[in-house]
Design an enzyme around this catalytic site. Structure first.
Site, PDB file in Angstrom:
ATOM      1  N   CYS A 136       0.788  -1.195  -0.018  1.00  0.00           N
ATOM      2  CA  CYS A 136       0.109   0.066   0.098  1.00  0.00           C
ATOM      3  C   CYS A 136       0.944   1.250   0.033  1.00  0.00           C
ATOM      4  CB  CYS A 136      -1.096  -0.080   1.221  1.00  0.00           C
ATOM      5  SG  CYS A 136      -0.332   0.063   2.829  1.00  0.00           S
ATOM      6  N   HIS A 194      -2.916   1.114   6.819  1.00  0.00           N
ATOM      7  CA  HIS A 194      -3.066   1.302   5.326  1.00  0.00           C
ATOM      8  C   HIS A 194      -2.600   2.730   4.979  1.00  0.00           C
ATOM      9  CE1 HIS A 194      -4.618   0.488   1.255  1.00  0.00           C
ATOM     10  NE2 HIS A 194      -5.508   1.296   1.378  1.00  0.00           N
ATOM     11  N   ASP A 217      -7.350   5.852  -4.081  1.00  0.00           N
ATOM     12  CA  ASP A 217      -6.577   4.492  -3.513  1.00  0.00           C
ATOM     13  C   ASP A 217      -6.177   3.655  -4.547  1.00  0.00           C
ATOM     14  OD1 ASP A 217      -5.399   2.485  -1.855  1.00  0.00           O
ATOM     15  OD2 ASP A 217      -7.100   2.480  -0.637  1.00  0.00           O
TER      16      ASP A 217
END
Length: 226
Positions: A136, A194, A217
């Site tokens: 991530c 995250h 994202d």
């Protein structure tokens, strides 16, 4: 800097930080032990042609080149295209392939990356095949570089005790049998942390109250709209 632009930020300090700054910190770890990891964005390091090629390789461009090019002045559209292209999970020549378990010995361990420039240049050098591997914070760091390079103010956001609600019922579900043993049937997931991006632009499609930081994202989880 232009007041009439969709990505205009009035605050000069924020322009310096979210457009011009080539170095940053990415926060990772867990809620009890937060680690500050340095990251080199390098958005001015001869990357513009790579970023423009990224737009041309996208499924959006391949499906309708004229429509795609006509919308490249719209930051929300460009942000969506780039968030798709940062990961290679859609077989669209994306920049990074994600991997979260198993061995990394044959390729780069995600924890060893410390900047975007080497990743983007390796992607070009390898004829636009996904670089292995990303997680991530790597997806977010590279996307920040590309969007800043294209003139869209962008920052990183870290969230601790993070969860992904796959079935969208607003809860994280865990299942157990009558003996209290965990059943591996739920698709919801949780992580220590995250990292994603926010980009600054106005939203004429939603109204002025939605202007400002918009969530993007690039970490692949599930396909958008199925």
């Amino acid at each position: 800097w232009l007041a009439g632009d969709d990505v205009y930020i009035a605050n000069e300090n924020e322009r310096q930080e979210y457009v011009l700054n080539e170095n940053g910190i990415i926060f990772v770890g867990n809620a009890r032990y937060i680690e500050a990891r340095a990251w080199y964005y390098g958005q001015f390091q001869d990357l513009l042609n790579i970023c423009l090629t990224m737009l041309d390789l996208s499924l959006y461009y391949r499906q309708d080149p004229a429509m795609d090019v006509s919308r490249r002045g719209d930051p929300k559209y460009v942000g969506r295209v780039i968030s798709s292209m940062i990961n290679g999970n859609d077989n669209d020549n994306g920049v990074l392939l994600g991997k979260w378990q198993g061995s990394f010995h044959s390729h780069e361990n995600p924890s060893r990356w410390d900047g975007s420039v080497v990743i983007l240049k390796k992607w070009r050098q390898d004829n636009y095949r996904p670089v292995q591997y990303g997680q991530c914070w790597v997806f977010a760091g590279v996307m920040c570089t590309v969007l800043r390079c294209l003139g869209i103010p962008t920052r990183l956001v870290s969230n601790f005790n993070s969860a992904h609600d796959v079935d969208r019922n607003l809860s994280i579900d865990k299942y157990y049998d009558s003996s209290g043993r965990s059943l591996n049937i739920g698709k919801d997931s949780t992580w220590d942390y995250h990292v994603w991006n926010e980009s600054w632009f106005i939203r004429p499609d939603l109204g002025r109250s939605y202007n400002g930081w918009q969530v993007l994202d690039a970490t692949p989880q599930e396909q958008s709209k199925g």
